[in-house]
Design a protein around this motif. Structure first.
Motif, short mmCIF file in Angstrom:
data_model
loop_
_atom_site.label_atom_id
_atom_site.label_comp_id
_atom_site.label_asym_id
_atom_site.label_seq_id
_atom_site.Cartn_x
_atom_site.Cartn_y
_atom_site.Cartn_z
N THR A 58 -8.68 -7.25 -13.06
CA THR A 58 -7.95 -7.80 -11.90
C THR A 58 -6.55 -8.18 -12.37
N GLU A 59 -5.59 -8.04 -11.48
CA GLU A 59 -4.19 -8.30 -11.84
C GLU A 59 -3.42 -8.76 -10.61
N VAL A 60 -2.26 -9.39 -10.86
CA VAL A 60 -1.38 -9.74 -9.75
C VAL A 60 -0.07 -8.95 -9.80
N ASP A 61 0.21 -8.31 -10.93
CA ASP A 61 1.46 -7.56 -11.07
C ASP A 61 1.20 -6.07 -10.86
N ALA A 62 2.00 -5.46 -10.01
CA ALA A 62 1.74 -4.07 -9.61
C ALA A 62 1.87 -3.10 -10.78
N THR A 63 2.93 -3.23 -11.57
CA THR A 63 3.12 -2.28 -12.67
C THR A 63 2.01 -2.41 -13.69
N VAL A 99 -5.06 0.98 -14.39
CA VAL A 99 -5.68 2.14 -13.73
C VAL A 99 -5.54 3.38 -14.60
N VAL A 103 -9.53 -1.15 -11.11
CA VAL A 103 -8.73 -2.32 -10.77
C VAL A 103 -9.03 -2.70 -9.33
N MET A 104 -9.26 -3.98 -9.11
CA MET A 104 -9.57 -4.44 -7.75
C MET A 104 -9.29 -5.93 -7.69
N ALA A 139 -0.97 -3.55 -13.18
CA ALA A 139 -2.20 -3.04 -12.58
C ALA A 139 -2.26 -1.53 -12.68
N LEU A 140 -1.12 -0.87 -12.44
CA LEU A 140 -1.07 0.59 -12.56
C LEU A 140 -1.39 1.04 -13.97
N GLU A 141 -0.88 0.32 -14.96
CA GLU A 141 -1.22 0.66 -16.34
C GLU A 141 -2.72 0.59 -16.56
#
Lengths: 435, 435, 435, 435
Positions: D253-258, D264, D270-271, D260-262
């Motif tokens: 789980t993450e709050v930062d988009a970049t 993935v 990621v969810m 989170a993409l890493e």
């Protein structure tokens, strides 16, 4: 240098001739399919293209792009055109052009393309000059070749240029050197330094496509082999990760101590090339430097060692010396050339030491180029709007653009993430909250 | 069924005509290079070939081989010929033939080859009959098609046959069913069951080459995708391991409880296809069974899902039904066909559902085929020597042959291993040694 | 050998004295919690226990179990008791006993336990004799020690025994040697050979718990270290997989050629111990053989090399010789002993060369022991029902029991799998279906 | 706040009393062994200590350190003392103190230590005050607690302070917030931001030790489980990598988009936590934020879900609310507490939500702390020499110190790397070299 565009390659779109030098306009249909297929996994660029089509932020801007002429690049060029730009496109590597894509860009989109797969060095530079002949206001580089030619040979054109962008680590290193010496004549945005570019394209893109290129060229089994990765930057770690993922025993060479330590902690063996050269079955350079594999290494390699490069320029393997050392040469398969040394050992070089992922494969998959090229598109728009405020330096992509790209990409992939609660935002900003 | 071998394809070696049906004998030179390149990483088979050339253990034996006509198979066929056999070769899959290799086998080695890449179903079976027309004494199968045709349609030829070999899991399952029913008419050695075959070829060979085939066909990024592997046998676990190695989130489907538990413990998500079908970006079947992906699954797939097969037969994806369900079809790239369902969703099928590693790539890398085909060669020799003692059953490759192949392979790779000391041998054989 | 059970350790359950020799009955409460915690992830054994409680399939059977006295074993023993058995339990390793668990078994469940953590060799064997004094009808072994003592020293008891089970690879090797020599006096079921045992317990159980034991003993970082795994059987590959998963550069030693090839293809470096000994930071033996690390290896090791064993017996490292070679010894931490050689180099031995996962950690996690001990429970029941039909040989666990355990486990984990459709069943059984 | 140091804990070194508050000075011997063992894999710090002993760069400097009181910290403190500093040490976490190490520091090294494992919140803060009572000139923080108390409660002491250092991400975030508000009263070096710190300690140290802590606490099998990692910063990716390495199916789980993409692209699912909470068998927070797992998540968890934290503060899991939600609580094992919700489901919390790698294991292995603490030592020396030139801001560790640490570490590990040739140096600095 006289411009020679053959008539048969002067494509007509809506009956208007397009300046171009490509292999064969008749390949346009195949290229069209390829461009469409790539576009399917480029949702971020697609959204930008749609906005560009409405807002025309690049209206009337002349842009010279020197990029790998692939289906992904075609999607970028189309987005730039829809934003209003006049684009001239030449190749950033003599082996990476997809001739059918070039054809479709000319025939279907009236883009001036100057690129033919396998063109010789003279033609390569002539094509850069052709693109520059359009007197660009923006340059878009992949390795800083356009910037180089502009600053060295075509200084008369510099007055038109308001800014540029650069795609690669290699190019950014060069441009920073220029800026440091005070010779850079216009501002450049280092697209490579955007997180949504180098963390993805360099790592996952180069990782997969380099493995792809090596396997297509050789059909050799990676499992159980010793695979030497020269350089553990973002590209190198992407490649090392994938080579291990294919079952290879991966050895890393590095020049930076901290980076080398990371490779050790990631479970790789790290050693100088002078030792690694004795044990590799496969070698691939991804350093951005010259002569990473050179005479002293060739001479110690195992018989049949396979050497390739996935760094930007074909200078990482010292092929000139290898040619001199070799008593015999033979092409065994497409992209597979064998050099027999005087000691009887054979060294196999793939794709003439050029970017193997573009020489024998199709370059980075479109879904990573999606983000890289979204950065290119947004950086171009930013440059048009802000160039007056910028100095003649190398700039990062503004962080909010970078973040926006990541958000659009996640949404397109259907991945949801957490949002900070107000209490969490407050906590992060506060230093008075106790233990 | 009339035999129609066109004159222009009737190759002549040393002025003697060779019965053959191939695409184009003029491709022989390219095929020759390919065969030589493959041979370089087939050291075990090479050693056997050298011995065969001296000892001629297959002298005068007629052998019909139905195998993928690739550069590796060519190396096997050459070894068999040097051992004295008369070989007729047909394809075990309509899409897997390398036409240039076929040409070289005919032109350079006077082998009767009946195989053309992309041949239709009728031609495919006609070619099997052509091979059978040589009245083989040994059969060499990859999927049991020759055995099937012999037992169903050409029973008059059974009297000549002394034995056969079978390469694949799929074929062995069929042959065991025949033996169980008592209808198998000659002994078969299940080459697939040799450790040096299925532990390597099925796992590392299928793993890498299937990934290779999917990437060549699509140029899509695997990292970050959901990749569904149907079946967790040796092929399936090879594929799952490699898909994960490329950065995919791998989902496994299985029918066997113990095997499914292994997949879970290996860190994969396991679920029925009825759930997996909703989440996959890529699907690949490797089960040896029919209709593993079928109507109920197609209908729940995501738009743009990519479906492929790496199991032996093109029956694992129910393509007949997909054709019926589709309101539109389009070929997007070579080996990439899109079916648009009535719900508007598009399903991409690769390589017509045939073995994707042979359809769009080059099959298993030669270094794994080295061991598989070393087993084939030694199994053929064993059958010639021992067929009189064998019943009409499916036999394993004798363990000492299997072990010998592993030893030769390690030696060729330069890998040394430990030897048991006399004290260790004694300890292992003794039950009286205390704790 | 006189039996000396101290009065204070003669626990009373319902006022009946229980024969036992344990450390301290007052630890029962802590042991109870531990048994309960383990039982939570043993759903398969729990279901069997519930059925046993109703059906009493072991009613009145005397059973002597020689197992690691852990919380998981306690759950097995309780299930056997609920099935009606009278159980005497002794330890299968002097270091693996959990004294609190032993206490709870005696105090809460009236089981006769003869086991004290750290007992000396004499006590260890005395305890086996104590268990045998109950004149068992079934034996349950983990390393064949009970079978060994019975056949060597207590032959007078053999007449009572109807059968036995064996848990480990090591024990099965010994028992097969006995059966081959014709000296085995009763049938044994090789629980180790059940798929739901060795594929899980040996691989995932040994893998995690050995890493756990080494880290608890040393608190050393595995990432970036060279970790030598001796033996690539199921235990060895579990350990190699986990050591790599922790970031180590894993080297494998093997004596079997095919197995060594698998290790190579899995990306590990394979070499003889005579080379590996020079480069390892960590060594762990999992071979089932003696003297795998011996004088010639100690002498070449790096200063500070850490040596441990996770094979069944403490014979894999030649500690006797190490004691002779050492000029100094020191205990640095619990389970960490340092030997200083005459060359000044220091070699660290963990847990006296005994099973490190039991010496310094808690053995296999309960969720894998769940399946192993479900096999034990079902094999005992099978033996009671079928012993008259069995010969004095080593038998496999019947396949339907093995399958049933896998199914129960998946269900308990909430994992669903596919079922073959009728058409698929038919296809698999048929050899006439065409290509 | 009155200072209460009991006499029996007032250790005497060379007959001089040492101010201290520790558990038991008699544990000094065990602590001494532990410190020595840790020191063996801290070669970089050892070299610095030797230089410090000669050069005395910290002569007479009073230093208050608030760090985890572990064997590795002891090695740092000893180096600082040898450099001439007077060190007072208190704990940065109530659960992380190793009492035997504290004893040895007091008894053997005359260091003023105020730390007792398991101390309550009041004692924890009293100990910080005790350390501050020494009127420090330098502060060394791990979570910015000393800085916090100084700026909030002990402002009278600020005049003495010339500078400080901070070890953690969490602390650096706090300090940057203070600097931004203009309330920070002295310069701080963010040791955490050194590459040789956060790239190693946070990633490989937290990765291994968190897994270690969870396994020691639970003895549960990770293979086949769903393991949810909250946060994909350096700590989070270290943990995710290791959890996968142990065979878990890892969800991020993450709050930062970049970021989170890493995750993935690295192959993780990621969810949002609101989905992940339904599927996890294990949860571990490593975010540096509060309430990452909270009521809405507890209520959806599976029965028996295991929740832990490896972020700096015990605020990441909202335990206050969990206490309110629970209708029952029980301690099942050491560090394992069960909360039964009203819906009947049981949630297991490890180590009271405190850093699990320090609560139930021994913290980061010494070989990573080696680099982190080498940074601490060099940063202290730098601060003493340069504090007059610095502003009241957060500074990075100077890059040359960072590089030097990496070089020393590689040398100590026996790893050699490449050096740039003069031609390569020239190439990298030049922009005129052609393609």
């Amino acid at each position: 240098m006289a411009k020679v565009v053959s008539l048969k390659k002067r494509a007509k779109v809506n009956n208007a001739p397009v300046h171009a030098d490509i292999k064969d306009p008749l390949q346009a249909e195949k290229g069209r399919g390829r461009i469409e297929w790539a576009g399917r996994t480029m949702p971020v660029l697609n959204q930008i293209r749609e906005r560009f089509a409405k807002q025309k932020p690049l209206e009337g801007v002349r842009l010279a792009a020197c990029l790998h002429v692939t289906a992904e690049t075609a999607n970028l060029v189309i987005a730039l055109k829809e934003g209003g730009a006049d684009v001239a496109l030449c190749a950033s590597n003599p082996l990476s052009t997809q001739d059918d894509v070039a054809a479709s860009l000319v025939v279907d989109h009236a883009v001036s393309v100057f690129a033919i797969k396998g063109e010789d060095n003279d033609t390569y530079y002539r094509h850069i000059h052709e693109a520059l002949n359009t007197r660009p206001q923006l340059t878009m580089d992949d390795g800083a070749d356009v910037v180089g030619v502009l600053h060295n040979e075509r200084t008369e054109l510099l007055e038109h240029v308001i800014g540029g962008t650069e795609e690669t680590t290699t190019g950014v290193v060069r441009l920073r050197a220029m800026a440091k010496e005070g010779v850079l004549k216009y501002p450049i945005i280092a697209v490579n330094d955007a997180k949504t570019k180098h963390l993805f394209d360099n790592r996952y893109g180069t990782g997969q496509s380099t493995i792809d290129g090596i396997i297509r060229a050789t059909n050799r089994l990676l499992a159980g082999s010793v695979f030497v990765v020269a350089g553990y930057g973002w590209c190198g770690r992407g490649l090392a990760m994938r080579a291990r993922g294919m079952g290879a025993d991966v050895v890393v060479t590095e020049v930076d101590a901290t980076t080398a330590l990371e490779a050790v902690m990631d479970g790789f063996r790290v050693m100088p090339m002078s030792e690694a050269c004795r044990m590799g079955d496969f070698f691939c350079t991804v350093t951005g430097n010259i002569d990473v594999i050179r005479q002293e290494h060739f001479e110690k390699m195992k018989d049949g060692a396979i050497v390739s490069n996935s760094g930007h320029f074909n200078v990482e393997i010292d092929l000139k010396t290898l040619h001199k050392l070799a008593k015999g040469r033979a092409v065994l398969r497409e992209f597979v050339e064998e050099f027999t040394l005087k000691n009887g050992k054979r060294i196999i070089v793939l794709g003439e030491g050029r970017l193997i992922n573009l020489a024998s494969a199709e370059g980075h998959p479109s879904s990573v180029m999606d983000m890289s090229f979204a950065n290119q598109a947004l950086a171009s728009e930013f440059m048009v709007k802000n160039h007056r405020k910028l100095e003649k330096k190398v700039y990062a992509v503004p962080e909010h653009l970078d973040q926006e790209i990541a958000r659009l990409k996640l949404r397109a992939m259907g991945v949801k993430i957490d949002k900070l609660t107000p209490a969490q935002v407050k906590y992060l900003g506060s230093w008075q909250e106790g233990t």
